[in-house]
Structure formats: structure tokens, C-alpha cells
Design a protein around this motif. Structure first.
Motif, PDB file in Angstrom:
ATOM      1  N   SER A  33      11.694  -1.317  -3.253  1.00  0.00           N
ATOM      2  CA  SER A  33      12.477  -2.037  -4.269  1.00  0.00           C
ATOM      3  C   SER A  33      13.139  -1.074  -5.249  1.00  0.00           C
ATOM      4  O   SER A  33      12.782   0.096  -5.350  1.00  0.00           O
ATOM      5  N   GLU A  34      14.096  -1.605  -5.974  1.00  0.00           N
ATOM      6  CA  GLU A  34      14.775  -0.822  -7.007  1.00  0.00           C
ATOM      7  C   GLU A  34      13.792  -0.417  -8.109  1.00  0.00           C
ATOM      8  O   GLU A  34      13.920   0.646  -8.710  1.00  0.00           O
ATOM      9  N   LEU A  35      12.814  -1.288  -8.368  1.00  0.00           N
ATOM     10  CA  LEU A  35      11.805  -0.987  -9.387  1.00  0.00           C
ATOM     11  C   LEU A  35      11.016   0.259  -8.987  1.00  0.00           C
ATOM     12  O   LEU A  35      10.808   1.164  -9.801  1.00  0.00           O
ATOM     13  N   ARG A  40      11.729  19.958  -3.588  1.00  0.00           N
ATOM     14  CA  ARG A  40      10.768  19.525  -2.560  1.00  0.00           C
ATOM     15  C   ARG A  40      10.365  18.067  -2.779  1.00  0.00           C
ATOM     16  O   ARG A  40      10.286  17.273  -1.834  1.00  0.00           O
ATOM     17  N   LYS A  41      10.110  17.707  -4.029  1.00  0.00           N
ATOM     18  CA  LYS A  41       9.734  16.326  -4.332  1.00  0.00           C
ATOM     19  C   LYS A  41      10.874  15.357  -4.029  1.00  0.00           C
ATOM     20  O   LYS A  41      10.653  14.251  -3.526  1.00  0.00           O
ATOM     21  N   VAL A  42      12.082  15.770  -4.348  1.00  0.00           N
ATOM     22  CA  VAL A  42      13.248  14.920  -4.102  1.00  0.00           C
ATOM     23  C   VAL A  42      13.411  14.650  -2.603  1.00  0.00           C
ATOM     24  O   VAL A  42      13.702  13.517  -2.190  1.00  0.00           O
ATOM     25  N   LYS A  43      13.204  15.658  -1.782  1.00  0.00           N
ATOM     26  CA  LYS A  43      13.326  15.481  -0.324  1.00  0.00           C
ATOM     27  C   LYS A  43      12.272  14.524   0.208  1.00  0.00           C
ATOM     28  O   LYS A  43      12.564  13.670   1.061  1.00  0.00           O
ATOM     29  N   LEU A  44      11.029  14.646  -0.285  1.00  0.00           N
ATOM     30  CA  LEU A  44       9.972  13.725   0.121  1.00  0.00           C
ATOM     31  C   LEU A  44      10.291  12.298  -0.320  1.00  0.00           C
ATOM     32  O   LEU A  44      10.075  11.335   0.429  1.00  0.00           O
ATOM     33  N   TYR A  45      10.809  12.171  -1.519  1.00  0.00           N
ATOM     34  CA  TYR A  45      11.199  10.865  -2.062  1.00  0.00           C
ATOM     35  C   TYR A  45      12.305  10.237  -1.217  1.00  0.00           C
ATOM     36  O   TYR A  45      12.244   9.048  -0.861  1.00  0.00           O
ATOM     37  N   GLU A  46      13.310  11.024  -0.877  1.00  0.00           N
ATOM     38  CA  GLU A  46      14.438  10.499  -0.090  1.00  0.00           C
ATOM     39  C   GLU A  46      13.996  10.074   1.301  1.00  0.00           C
ATOM     40  O   GLU A  46      14.479   9.058   1.832  1.00  0.00           O
ATOM     41  N   ARG A  47      13.061  10.828   1.902  1.00  0.00           N
ATOM     42  CA  ARG A  47      12.540  10.444   3.218  1.00  0.00           C
ATOM     43  C   ARG A  47      11.779   9.122   3.128  1.00  0.00           C
ATOM     44  O   ARG A  47      11.871   8.269   4.011  1.00  0.00           O
ATOM     45  N   PHE A  48      11.012   8.980   2.038  1.00  0.00           N
ATOM     46  CA  PHE A  48      10.255   7.747   1.834  1.00  0.00           C
ATOM     47  C   PHE A  48      11.217   6.563   1.677  1.00  0.00           C
ATOM     48  O   PHE A  48      10.994   5.489   2.257  1.00  0.00           O
ATOM     49  N   ILE A  49      12.256   6.750   0.904  1.00  0.00           N
ATOM     50  CA  ILE A  49      13.245   5.687   0.675  1.00  0.00           C
ATOM     51  C   ILE A  49      13.901   5.272   1.992  1.00  0.00           C
ATOM     52  O   ILE A  49      14.049   4.077   2.289  1.00  0.00           O
ATOM     53  N   ASP A  70       0.805  -1.222   0.000  1.00  0.00           N
ATOM     54  CA  ASP A  70       0.000   0.000   0.000  1.00  0.00           C
ATOM     55  C   ASP A  70       0.835   1.268   0.000  1.00  0.00           C
ATOM     56  O   ASP A  70       0.494   2.248  -0.661  1.00  0.00           O
ATOM     57  N   LYS A  71       1.957   1.266   0.740  1.00  0.00           N
ATOM     58  CA  LYS A  71       2.721   2.519   0.928  1.00  0.00           C
ATOM     59  C   LYS A  71       3.263   3.048  -0.394  1.00  0.00           C
ATOM     60  O   LYS A  71       3.185   4.242  -0.685  1.00  0.00           O
ATOM     61  N   LYS A  72       3.835   2.164  -1.200  1.00  0.00           N
ATOM     62  CA  LYS A  72       4.392   2.618  -2.481  1.00  0.00           C
ATOM     63  C   LYS A  72       3.294   3.124  -3.410  1.00  0.00           C
ATOM     64  O   LYS A  72       3.469   4.100  -4.135  1.00  0.00           O
ATOM     65  N   ILE A  84      10.861   4.023 -10.929  1.00  0.00           N
ATOM     66  CA  ILE A  84       9.610   4.650 -11.356  1.00  0.00           C
ATOM     67  C   ILE A  84       9.431   6.014 -10.697  1.00  0.00           C
ATOM     68  O   ILE A  84       9.101   7.011 -11.356  1.00  0.00           O
ATOM     69  N   ALA A  85       9.638   6.066  -9.369  1.00  0.00           N
ATOM     70  CA  ALA A  85       9.432   7.316  -8.623  1.00  0.00           C
ATOM     71  C   ALA A  85      10.402   8.403  -9.092  1.00  0.00           C
ATOM     72  O   ALA A  85      10.014   9.572  -9.230  1.00  0.00           O
ATOM     73  N   GLN A  86      11.650   8.027  -9.353  1.00  0.00           N
ATOM     74  CA  GLN A  86      12.630   9.010  -9.816  1.00  0.00           C
ATOM     75  C   GLN A  86      12.272   9.517 -11.213  1.00  0.00           C
ATOM     76  O   GLN A  86      12.392  10.714 -11.508  1.00  0.00           O
ATOM     77  N   ALA A  87      11.814   8.612 -12.071  1.00  0.00           N
ATOM     78  CA  ALA A  87      11.412   9.011 -13.426  1.00  0.00           C
ATOM     79  C   ALA A  87      10.223   9.969 -13.374  1.00  0.00           C
ATOM     80  O   ALA A  87      10.161  10.941 -14.136  1.00  0.00           O
ATOM     81  N   ASN A  88       9.290   9.728 -12.459  1.00  0.00           N
ATOM     82  CA  ASN A  88       8.135  10.627 -12.320  1.00  0.00           C
ATOM     83  C   ASN A  88       8.569  12.032 -11.943  1.00  0.00           C
ATOM     84  O   ASN A  88       8.054  13.024 -12.464  1.00  0.00           O
ATOM     85  N   ILE A  89       9.517  12.128 -11.014  1.00  0.00           N
ATOM     86  CA  ILE A  89      10.021  13.443 -10.586  1.00  0.00           C
ATOM     87  C   ILE A  89      10.726  14.142 -11.745  1.00  0.00           C
ATOM     88  O   ILE A  89      10.482  15.311 -12.038  1.00  0.00           O
ATOM     89  N   ASP A  90      11.608  13.398 -12.404  1.00  0.00           N
ATOM     90  CA  ASP A  90      12.407  13.990 -13.490  1.00  0.00           C
ATOM     91  C   ASP A  90      11.534  14.464 -14.640  1.00  0.00           C
ATOM     92  O   ASP A  90      11.680  15.605 -15.115  1.00  0.00           O
ATOM     93  N   TYR A  91      10.624  13.612 -15.102  1.00  0.00           N
ATOM     94  CA  TYR A  91       9.849  13.956 -16.294  1.00  0.00           C
ATOM     95  C   TYR A  91       8.786  15.005 -16.021  1.00  0.00           C
ATOM     96  O   TYR A  91       8.403  15.758 -16.917  1.00  0.00           O
ATOM     97  N   SER A  92       8.324  15.079 -14.782  1.00  0.00           N
ATOM     98  CA  SER A  92       7.429  16.185 -14.412  1.00  0.00           C
ATOM     99  C   SER A  92       8.188  17.508 -14.495  1.00  0.00           C
ATOM    100  O   SER A  92       7.671  18.510 -15.005  1.00  0.00           O
TER     101      SER A  92
END
Length: 473
Positions: free
Chosen positions: A170-172, A155-164, A114-116, A176-184
Motif C-alpha cells: 500500500s501507499e501507507l 543498498r537500502k533503497v535497492k532492497l526497498y524497490e525490489r520489495f515494492i 506478514d511480509k510488510k 513509512i518505509a521511505q521515511a525510515n530509510i531517509d531519516y536513518s
């Protein structure tokens, strides 16, 4: 509801443990949930545009399904015409609960995995909110704009890093999450010249910092892994539109830019054909750009030219068939022609012809129960327009084939006008003949049942000007 979901989680966990004793390779996941206000009695699960399973809802609009031989990655679950993504990996047991009246915003995941998925849906909703903010930012000068969107990404990167750090996904998921940040972030850069108020788009491009589009050096315009991801596809559309500006400007010197011009749109199709080699990605882009042009064009000759260009470049048989039919319909709905004799059903269950409902200037709009936000906003708008222009007949037509009783209940819930509310008797045929795309499409008819405009939109800043022009004739 809480008891039911808790029971499902325990049941799935038990089944998972039981299977673990007999398998060394875990190649399954569970997906289940509840649909509130369903528009169908099933959910369709797909991956990479291929249907995996059609899952029926039980008597309480719930379901539980085991995905066997799981290929980890993003899956699509579809209900009615609404859809959303879900990340499934081995041993996941993801449950969700959603209300079709507020599809994305109501979606909540629980269970293992659920979390991911809650992270990804929250990011999707945040990106939707961000788009409105970015439109305002686009009026800033290039350097100030870049500073603001860089801060949004940080801001998104910081939230992502906290989640990680907290959940160790998983690496998968991380990919996906990094690609979403980058392409946005990249999309925000690509839209800048179009949304910035300046009309000379070539000059705006030249005013950008030298490194503004440096990331393009590392972009793969044929990324099969990301081809079904919303942010990647949005980026591709924005980027190819932007890259076409430079190509177009080379042979459009001195003329003001018009994004709806035939020349510019042909340039886009040519660029897609030359830059994109992945068949699925290319076909999707060609279809999107061609449909976008046709849905705004009133020129039959130009419509046929862009259709010919599309047909020569796409490999999609289904796309060719749809686009040919849409072009024929658009060309048949030209200004001065009579509205087709489409059969409608009123809320008294009587069959009437669309052409019989136009004793005065008439505005025809469309709605779907599935796109509930548009339904409410369009009917609130119609309410205001009816008060402002009592001499005009405003008609709303449901395109779903819901049936009279359900349509009546939906309209009554918000106290919306029902005397000029109708349903298509044959929705598929009627939407094809009237070329109902996009759903915001609005048709204006004069008192003689002739088409005045088949490409307008009641939300357009020009709509009332068009209406007044006809009333004052």
C-alpha cells in the motif's frame, strides 16, 4: 506450534470472508500470536500512545484479537516494558511469535500482512547493527564518510524497490518505509560531529561540505504522522543536538566543547522550545534532553537550573511530576551522603537493608528480566570484576519484583553469583529513591556506607579508574 499457527491463519481467513459478505467497508484487522517466557499474562495494544486494548494470554501464552473500527497505521504492542511496532491495515491478520529473552531478534510475523511487518522489523534490526558500523566510519574525513553512508542508503533503497516490485504494498507502507530509510540516513549525518574524535566540534562543523546538511531545508520538525516512529524521533534528537552546537559555539568561544555542560544543554531546551510547535513532539524532546543531562550531573545547583528551564517549557503534567521527583532523588544522592535505607530481599527470602551490606567498598548494579541482553552482559562483567577486585563487594539488584524463585532460576541458568543478588522489596518506591535511570546506572559506596559516585557505569572506560581511586585512598 506450526499446526497452531496454520489453524489460526485458516480461522482468520474464514472469519474475514464471512464478514466480507455483510460489509462493504472493511474496518478491522486481526492480531494474534504466542509469547515465550512471558513476563506478564497480557499484551497491551496501543496507537499514538493511547491504549486500544489489553489482551490476556491464554493458558498456553497465546492470544487472538480482532481490532474493530481499525484506523490504519502503526500500532504498538507492549509486553512487560518491551515493545515493538506493527503496521495494521484493513483485512490484515497478523500473527507473531516472540521470545522475551531475545525480544526483537526473535520476532517473526506470519499471516496476512506478514511480509510488510517482517520487512519493517528486519529494517529495524539492520539499523541497530548499522549504528555500530557508523561509529567507526565517523573517524573518516567528511567526504569519505559521506561516500560510505550514501552507499548504505543506496543498498537500502535497492532492497526497498525490489520489495515494492514483488509485493506491491500500500501507499501507507511505502510512505513509512521511505521515511525510515531517509531519516536513518539523516541521523547518520547528524551524529558525525559528535562521534568524530576531534574535540573542537565547531571546527568539525566548518570542515563539512557545503551541501552536507542540505536536506534540512525540507525537514518538518513537527511531523505528526511520523511522531511515533523510531527513526524520525532518533533523527530529531540528533539534529537538535547538532543544531545547538552552532548556537552554543556563538557564546562559548575559545572553550573546549563539553556536551554535559549546563550551558549547552540549556541551549538545546531553548532550541526545542523555539523550533518545535507540536506539543507531543516538544514534550518528548524536552523530557529526553533534560533526563539525559540529569542522569549524568552531580551539581545540585545546575540540576535545579535545568529543571526550572524544563518546567517552564513543557506542557506535560506527568513529565513535570516525574522530572521533579527524579531531580530531588539525584540531588539527595550526592557524593558523601549516606545511601538510603532501602529494603531488599535476598535469595533466601530474607529482608535486609541496603545500608547493612556495605562492610567494604561496594558496587551496586541493577538489572531487569525484560532487558535480557543487559542482564547477561552486566553479570558477565560482574563475574570478571569480582575476580579482579576480591576486596570489593559487588551487589546486583533486580528491579522487576519478579519474586525470589524466578530470580534464582534466571541466575542459576547462567551460573551467575547468587550470594550478592537481591530484589527490591518495593520496586517502584526504590527505583524512584535511587533514581535508577538508565538501567546501566551503577553506584559506588565507600566502606563507611557513603556515596562515592552515583552516576557511574561498570561498562565505562573510566569505571575501574574510579574504583581504584577509592581503594587507594
Amino acid at each position: 506450534m506450526k499446526f497452531y499457527f496454520s489453524y489460526l491463519v485458516i480461522l482468520i481467513a474464514f472469519l474475514g470472508c464471512k464478514d466480507d459478505k455483510h460489509k462493504t467497508i472493511i474496518d478491522y484487522a486481526y492480531i494474534g500470536g504466542e509469547i515465550i517466557n512471558p513476563s506478564a499474562n497480557y499484551v497491551v495494544l496501543s496507537k499514538e500512545e493511547k491504549v486500544i486494548d489489553t489482551i490476556k494470554l491464554d493458558g498456553r501464552n497465546r492470544f487472538l484479537h480482532k481490532v474493530k473500527h481499525l484506523k490504519e497505521g502503526i500500532y504498538t504492542f507492549k509486553h512487560g516494558v518491551e515493545y515493538q511496532m506493527i503496521l495494521l491495515e484493513p483485512r490484515d491478520s497478523v500473527l507473531f511469535r516472540l521470545n522475551t529473552l531475545d525480544f526483537d531478534e526473535s520476532l517473526v510475523f506470519s499471516g496476512r500482512g506478514d511480509k510488510k511487518n517482517n520487512y519493517l522489523i528486519n529494517e529495524f534490526l539492520e539499523n541497530e547493527r548499522e549504528e555500530k558500523y557508523v561509529i567507526k566510519l565517523c573517524q573518516l574525513n567528511p567526504n569519505a564518510y559521506q561516500t560510505h553512508i550514501d552507499s548504505l542508503k543506496d543498498r537500502k533503497v535497492k532492497l526497498y524497490e525490489r520489495f515494492i516490485d514483488k509485493h506491491e504494498p500500500s501507499e501507507l507502507f511505502k510512505k513509512i518505509a521511505q521515511a525510515n530509510i531517509d531519516y536513518s540516513h539523516y541521523s547518520n549525518k547528524e551524529v558525525y560531529p559528535f562521534i568524530h574524535y576531534g574535540r573542537d566540534k565547531a571546527s568539525i562543523l566548518k570542515s563539512l561540505p557545503d551541501d552536507f546538511y542540505d536536506y534540512r531545508k525540507h525537514i518538518n520538525y513537527n511531523d505528526e504522522f511520523l511522531s511515533s516512529y523510531h527513526n524520525y524521533n532518533t533523527f530529531l534528537r540528533h539534529s537538535l543536538s547538532n543544531l545547538s552546537l552552532k548556537v552554543h559555539d556563538a557564546h562559548n568561544t575559545g572553550k573546549p566543547f563539553n556536551r554535559n555542560s549546563l550551558c549547552y544543554n540549556l541551549d538545546k531546551l531553548k532550541l526545542v522550545d523555539s523550533l518545535v510547535t507540536n506539543t507531543a513532539i516538544k514534550d518528548d524532546l524536552l523530557y529526553h534532553f533534560t533526563m539525559n543531562y540529569l542522569s549524568r550531573s552531580k551539581n545540585e545547583k545546575n540540576n535545579n537550573i535545568i529543571l526550572k528551564s524544563y518546567l517552564s517549557k513543557t506542557n506535560s503534567t506527568k513529565g513535570k511530576e516525574k522530572m521533579t521527583g527524579y531531580t530531588y532523588a539525584i540531588n539527595s544522592l550526592k557524593e558523601g551522603s549516606e545511601i538510603p535505607d532501602i529494603e531488599l530481599i535476598d535469595l533466601n527470602n530474607e529482608v535486609v537493608k541496603l545500608s547493612s551490606l556495605t562492610p567494604s567498598t561496594t558496587v551496586v548494579t541493577f538489572w531487569s528480566n525484560v532487558y535480557y541482553k543487559h542482564f547477561k552482559e552486566s553479570h558477565f562483567k560482574l563475574k570478571k570484576l569480582r575476580l579482579k577486585y576480591p576486596e570489593v563487594t559487588f551487589i546486583s539488584i533486580n528491579i522487576d519484583g519478579l519474586g525470589v524463585n524466578k530470580s534464582k532460576k534466571i541466575l542459576e541458568k547462567y551460573n551467575f553469583e547468587s550470594s550478592n543478588a537481591y530484589l527490591f522489596k518495593n520496586p517502584k518506591e526504590a527505583t524512584d529513591v535511587l533514581a535508577v535511570y538508565p538501567l546501566t546506572k551503577t553506584i559506588i559506596l565507600d566502606k563507611n556506607n557513603k556515596i562515592e559516585n552515583c552516576h557511574t557505569n561498570i561498562f565505562s572506560v573510566y569505571f575501574e579508574k574510579q574504583l581504584l581511586g577509592l581503594l587507594n585512598k
